[in-house]
Design a protein around this motif. Structure first.
Motif, short mmCIF file in Angstrom:
data_model
loop_
_atom_site.label_atom_id
_atom_site.label_comp_id
_atom_site.label_asym_id
_atom_site.label_seq_id
_atom_site.Cartn_x
_atom_site.Cartn_y
_atom_site.Cartn_z
N ASN A 1 0.81 -1.21 0.00
CA ASN A 1 0.00 0.00 0.00
C ASN A 1 0.85 1.27 0.00
N ARG B 1 1.20 3.77 -3.34
CA ARG B 1 0.84 5.18 -3.16
C ARG B 1 2.02 6.09 -3.49
N LEU C 1 -1.32 7.56 3.27
CA LEU C 1 -2.49 7.06 2.57
C LEU C 1 -3.67 8.00 2.77
N ALA D 1 -8.83 5.46 2.21
CA ALA D 1 -8.20 4.15 2.00
C ALA D 1 -8.66 3.18 3.08
N PRO E 1 -4.74 -0.52 5.87
CA PRO E 1 -3.43 -0.64 5.19
C PRO E 1 -2.81 -2.02 5.31
N ASP F 1 -4.72 -6.69 -8.97
CA ASP F 1 -4.85 -5.25 -8.70
C ASP F 1 -4.43 -4.48 -9.96
#
Length: 454
Positions: A68, A72, A178, A182, A185, A193
């Motif tokens: 994550n 990002r 994040l 979101a 995490p 994905d």
């Protein structure tokens, strides 16, 4: 929007980080001050509770956190080279987890160990990203880097201060960068994905997998179980449309996906599998070019040899084996599966985990795509062959990365490398040289021993 972090983590920043760090560049401490003003004080023992998590749980938690944060962070950069640095961090972090699970050695605090191993790679890339961004955009990433450094520094005091890296610590750290919307995490998801593939230049997901009829009565359930790792056995741009096989290649892949050859059928099977592997290589070359990741034409033949030799080394050109009367996907001792022995734990999100097991054509395309990435962006990108003037070293370096992860690029050239890794690299290179000489059908020798088709 930046999320709050516990008071303890903010206080650690002031305790561990040198004072001069607060005066350089866009000031992350203003960001953290705002977070602190909006936070409720954390309980004094919030970071101490609970025993260390298991190896399996730690590897999943760290993988989810790292995925994550890296996705990002890389998504904020318009530079392909910077994104590749983040991908290097992600893949190495996943290989760290895989190695930990494969080892029988006890690890008292596996989550802490995984954090410390990856942080040395992640922190410098985060700072380079912050240097690329304007002051406002850079603040959360600088704050994240400072907080991570503080967390690392706190580990020097160990149990003396009672501060342990817990899942909640990682959640709060991740939420520095994040967005508020979101999800968790640390949520670990095996689904493909598309955003992960887009950010790192893989393009749209591969066409859907088709399950082999051979598995209808013996398909593994669930499709992928992380505990199997421990079992013994072998900048936003439009996505390029997934490039399917042509109709003839698709029919060939389907036939091979439902074919476990007898000894008498082996010569015909190997000829058909060679054809599929070569067509898979050519399809991948075209697909990667359409995604803006073309491999220079002089390396195309080398790449085709790589695909054939890797499939030989990894599985003897097999997707399935029969064990105790049941047909199963071929699987290594650390969970790599199928024709190209792709690691679901390393490549989750990029590929359909179930498809890697149940479809030889899908597995072949995944492995060919990974090889293309490692050849183009690592072996060639880092000029592995220029150091010794031998382009065969591109193949050796690419396979070393494929087998062991991005940090293994030059391992084949190290005289003091571990003996088991040296044996693996030597075995691959002999197969590669045989393929290069046109003797790839020698792969049939794999079927003369105890691992013969029946």
């Amino acid at each position: 929007m930046i999320r709050r972090v516990p008071l303890l983590l903010v206080l650690l920043l002031g305790l561990v980080t040198p004072l001069q760090a607060r005066d350089t560049g866009p000031n992350p401490w203003e960001v953290l001050g705002e977070v602190l003003r909006k936070s409720k004080p954390a309980p004094a023992d919030a970071a101490r509770s609970g025993a260390p998590v298991s190896k399996v749980e730690a590897s999943e938690l760290w993988d989810a956190f790292l995925t994550n944060v890296v996705k990002r962070s890389a998504g904020e950069s318009g530079e392909s080279s910077r994104r590749q640095e983040f991908l290097f961090v992600l893949l190495n972090g996943r290989h760290d987890g895989l190695s930990m699970l494969a080892s029988e050695a006890a690890v008292p605090d596996p989550l802490r160990e995984l954090f410390l191993m990856s942080w040395e790679r992640l922190a410098p890339v985060l700072r380079r990203l912050a240097d690329d961004l304007d002051a406002k955009a850079a603040k959360p990433f600088r704050a994240f880097a400072e907080a991570g450094d503080a967390l690392k520094g706190a580990q020097r005091f160990g149990d003396a201060v009672g501060f342990r890296i817990t899942p909640e610590t990682l959640r709060d750290l991740a939420r520095l960068v994040l967005p508020a919307k979101a999800g968790d995490p640390l949520a670990y998801d095996l689904a493909v994905d598309p955003e992960l593939r887009r950010v790192f230049g893989f393009g749209a997901p591969l066409p859907p997998a088709e399950s082999s009829l051979l598995l209808s009565a013996s398909r593994p359930s669930p499709p992928f179980d992380p505990l199997n790792w421990l079992m013994p056995t072998a900048f936003a741009a439009p996505l390029a449309a997934p490039l399917p096989f042509d109709s003839e290649t698709a029919a060939l892949a389907k036939r091979l996906n439902n074919w476990l050859p007898t000894q008498s059928e082996l010569p015909a099977y190997l000829l058909e599998m060679r054809k599929l592997l070569l067509r898979t290589a050519d399809t991948t070359l075209n697909q990667r070019e359409s995604a803006g990741r073309a491999l220079a034409e002089p390396f195309h033949e080398l790449y085709r040899h790589l695909v054939l030799a890797t499939a030989w080394q990894e599985s003897c050109w097999r997707q399935f084996v029969r064990r105790k009367g049941k047909v199963q996907p071929i699987q290594s001792g650390v969970g790599a599966v199928g024709l190209m022995q792709v690691y679901p734990v390393v490549w989750r999100g990029f590929y359909d985990v179930s498809g890697l097991q149940t479809d030889v054509g899908y597995n072949g395309r995944a492995g060919a795509e990974i090889l293309h990435h490692y050849l183009r962006d690592y072996a060639i990108g880092k000029s592995e062959h220029s150091t010794v003037g031998d382009t065969d070293d591109l193949a050796r370096g690419t396979y070393a990365v494929y087998n062991g992860g991005p940090s293994h690029l030059t391992r084949f050239s190290k005289p003091k490398e571990r003996s088991d890794l040296r044996e693996i690299d030597d075995s691959f290179f002999q197969k590669y040289l045989a393929v290069k000489a046109g003797n790839e059908l020698d792969v049939g020798k794999c079927f003369t021993g105890p691992e013969s088709p029946h």
